[in-house]
Design an enzyme around this catalytic site. Structure first.
Site, PDB file in Angstrom:
ATOM      1  N   SER A   1     -10.124  -5.543  10.562  1.00  0.00           N
ATOM      2  CA  SER A   1     -11.364  -4.896  10.145  1.00  0.00           C
ATOM      3  C   SER A   1     -12.156  -5.932   9.362  1.00  0.00           C
ATOM      4  O   SER A   1     -11.666  -6.466   8.361  1.00  0.00           O
ATOM      5  CB  SER A   1     -11.049  -3.675   9.273  1.00  0.00           C
ATOM      6  OG  SER A   1     -12.181  -2.870   9.087  1.00  0.00           O
TER       7      SER A   1
ATOM      8  N   GLU B   1      -6.195  -0.578  15.848  1.00  0.00           N
ATOM      9  CA  GLU B   1      -6.834  -1.536  14.940  1.00  0.00           C
ATOM     10  C   GLU B   1      -5.855  -2.632  14.509  1.00  0.00           C
ATOM     11  O   GLU B   1      -4.727  -2.356  14.127  1.00  0.00           O
ATOM     12  CB  GLU B   1      -7.350  -0.811  13.697  1.00  0.00           C
ATOM     13  CG  GLU B   1      -8.017  -1.745  12.696  1.00  0.00           C
ATOM     14  CD  GLU B   1      -7.965  -1.218  11.274  1.00  0.00           C
ATOM     15  OE1 GLU B   1      -7.942  -2.059  10.356  1.00  0.00           O
ATOM     16  OE2 GLU B   1      -7.927   0.014  11.080  1.00  0.00           O
TER      17      GLU B   1
ATOM     18  N   ARG C   1       0.846  -1.194   0.000  1.00  0.00           N
ATOM     19  CA  ARG C   1       0.000   0.000   0.000  1.00  0.00           C
ATOM     20  C   ARG C   1       0.879   1.240   0.000  1.00  0.00           C
ATOM     21  O   ARG C   1       1.851   1.329   0.757  1.00  0.00           O
ATOM     22  CB  ARG C   1      -0.917   0.020   1.228  1.00  0.00           C
ATOM     23  CG  ARG C   1      -1.948  -1.095   1.229  1.00  0.00           C
ATOM     24  CD  ARG C   1      -2.891  -1.005   2.408  1.00  0.00           C
ATOM     25  NE  ARG C   1      -3.754  -2.182   2.471  1.00  0.00           N
ATOM     26  CZ  ARG C   1      -4.581  -2.449   3.472  1.00  0.00           C
ATOM     27  NH1 ARG C   1      -4.672  -1.623   4.492  1.00  0.00           N
ATOM     28  NH2 ARG C   1      -5.330  -3.536   3.453  1.00  0.00           N
TER      29      ARG C   1
ATOM     30  N   ARG D   1       2.472   1.031  10.251  1.00  0.00           N
ATOM     31  CA  ARG D   1       1.935   1.347   8.920  1.00  0.00           C
ATOM     32  C   ARG D   1       3.070   1.310   7.897  1.00  0.00           C
ATOM     33  O   ARG D   1       3.831   2.252   7.738  1.00  0.00           O
ATOM     34  CB  ARG D   1       1.273   2.734   8.946  1.00  0.00           C
ATOM     35  CG  ARG D   1       0.342   2.994   7.769  1.00  0.00           C
ATOM     36  CD  ARG D   1      -0.306   4.364   7.896  1.00  0.00           C
ATOM     37  NE  ARG D   1      -1.166   4.476   9.059  1.00  0.00           N
ATOM     38  CZ  ARG D   1      -2.441   4.111   9.088  1.00  0.00           C
ATOM     39  NH1 ARG D   1      -3.011   3.630   8.013  1.00  0.00           N
ATOM     40  NH2 ARG D   1      -3.155   4.253  10.199  1.00  0.00           N
TER      41      ARG D   1
ATOM     42  N   ARG E   1       1.183  -6.034  12.652  1.00  0.00           N
ATOM     43  CA  ARG E   1       0.599  -5.380  13.829  1.00  0.00           C
ATOM     44  C   ARG E   1       0.490  -6.357  15.002  1.00  0.00           C
ATOM     45  O   ARG E   1       0.586  -5.954  16.164  1.00  0.00           O
ATOM     46  CB  ARG E   1      -0.764  -4.780  13.482  1.00  0.00           C
ATOM     47  CG  ARG E   1      -0.651  -3.636  12.498  1.00  0.00           C
ATOM     48  CD  ARG E   1      -1.932  -2.846  12.349  1.00  0.00           C
ATOM     49  NE  ARG E   1      -1.746  -1.721  11.436  1.00  0.00           N
ATOM     50  CZ  ARG E   1      -2.534  -0.678  11.352  1.00  0.00           C
ATOM     51  NH1 ARG E   1      -3.602  -0.600  12.145  1.00  0.00           N
ATOM     52  NH2 ARG E   1      -2.296   0.305  10.500  1.00  0.00           N
TER      53      ARG E   1
END
Length: 426
Positions: free
Chosen positions: A351, A348, A261, A276, A390
């Site tokens: 999701s 988070e 990403r 991230r 994560r």
């Protein structure tokens, strides 16, 4: 993609649903394009019908020796033939505009999704586990990790910001986490392991909703293919352009893949550490099911992700996202947020979304209900089971010791060759 018939039947409801996402009314523009396109289609069909009718009349006139009438009819047919390409092009242009407008709109939030613009309006549903009380000041992973093999400097020197080089015991722990998750989801939760392509064409990222609106968040190769931002793209598109059977048993798929990403929409966020990254590992969960089965499958997927956190002994909370904080393709989303003691916050880590038939319409993915001739669009769901990087961060922060070492959770030790602790380099 949206059901045009539903918009025609209740444009006010469509606009009201989009307003929950902060969008202005668009149904009048959609219906105007739709009306104009259908009018052109009607004109085209009438012209084709008249051309066929006139062609028959020409034959009849010639047989009756009515040469003058035949010539008039021939001129009419020639005029119709000349006009048809223009009508076809107009219909095509209007259809392209309509499709582009529909494709650029997000999904409609489901009933019961909270109203709100951002994460402040998300609702906590439940919590699991008690955050550990430390006898010392807990460190963030970015401070703890370098001595254990989390090399931010080499990653940045080699590839730039948001890349990390893992070494030795740290690399092995990340691999162990991913293998554990994959074994758990396939062995305990009924998901089929897949090894999908990491490079996909335009139609695949369009099908799951990343194109056209989120192209800036993706990486593209020189030959026009896209690096997957998540295995959701490959797994969900495995049923594109297909008519499946009755789907009495939902299709549950999982994959442990690299993801890529550009993080264009997250500039300035989490620039420090491993939260991230441009390149990361994730175990993805995808389900293809009948419309009536979505609720049970959503619950199953959420529980599948929760179970991983519970097996690892990581405290977390479950959040129901508001309309303004959901991803564009989702109708309803639960986030799982893991406790990070170094940050003193829940972050988070998964999701899990139900997308209804939004992606199925973009992919033209259908099924045939038993005993029926007509097909119907499938429903799709996706979620992380979990984000591996994560989870690595969460393990480091929750299992850290005062001497800088990190205890390996019990369920991961078989994947670590029996190693029970990460030890700082001397």
């Amino acid at each position: 993609m949206h059901d045009l018939r539903a918009i025609r039947e209740n444009p006010q409801a469509f606009d009201a649903a989009l307003a929950l996402r902060g969008l202005d009314p668009v149904s009048s523009q959609i219906l105007d394009l739709d009306e104009r396109r259908r009018a052109v289609t009607t004109r085209m069909q009438e012209a084709q019908g008249r051309r066929n009718e006139a062609s028959k009349e020409i034959g009849l006139a010639m047989r009756n020796g009515e040469v003058e009438s035949a010539e008039i009819l021939k001129a009419e047919v020639a005029e119709i033939k000349e006009s048809l390409p223009r009508l076809e092009e107009e219909e095509r242009e209007l259809g392209t505009q309509l499709d582009a407008m529909l494709a650029g709109l997000p999904n409609i939030p489901a009933d019961g999704v909270p109203e709100g613009e951002d994460e402040e309006a998300n609702q906590e549903v439940s919590r699991w586990g008690t955050p550990r009380e430390f006898a010392f000041e807990a460190n963030e992973h970015a401070d703890l990790g370098p001595a254990l093999g989390m090399d931010f400097e080499t990653g940045a020197t080699m590839s730039g910001a948001r890349f990390t080089f893992l070494r030795g015991q740290m690399a092995r722990l990340e691999r162990a986490i991913g293998q554990f998750m994959l074994d758990f989801q396939t062995g305990e939760r009924g998901y089929t392991e897949c090894a999908p392509p990491l490079l996909v064409r335009d139609e695949a990222v369009f099908g799951t909703g990343q194109l056209p609106k989120f192209a800036d968040d993706l990486f593209q190769t020189t030959d026009g293919r896209w690096l997957i931002p998540t295995a959701e793209v490959s797994l969900t598109n495995s049923v594109r352009e297909q008519i499946l059977g009755d789907l009495a048993q939902p299709i549950r798929l999982t994959a442990h893949t690299p993801c890529f990403r550009s993080e264009a929409g997250a500039a300035g966020r989490d620039t420090r550490g491993y939260i991230r990254q441009h390149q990361f590992l994730k175990v993805e969960l995808v389900c293809i099911c009948r419309p009536d089965d979505w609720m049970a499958e959503h619950e199953h997927m959420v529980e599948s992700a929760e179970a991983v956190l519970q097996q690892l002994g990581l405290p977390y909370r479950k959040m129901l996202l508001c309309a303004g904080d959901m991803g564009a393709t989702a109708k309803k989303t639960f986030d799982l947020e893991v406790w990070l003691p170094g940050q003193g916050a829940y972050r988070e880590i998964s999701s899990i979304s139900w997308c209804g038939d939004y992606q199925a319409r973009r992919m033209n993915a259908r099924y045939r209900p038993e005993g029926e001739k007509k097909t119907a669009f499938v429903h799709t769901l996706n979620g992380s089971g979990l984000a591996v990087g994560r989870t690595l961060v969460a393990v480091l922060e929750n299992y850290q010791q005062e001497d800088g070492s990190v205890t390996v959770p019990d369920v991961l030790r078989p994947y670590m060759g029996g190693l029970d602790k990460l030890v700082p380099a001397s």
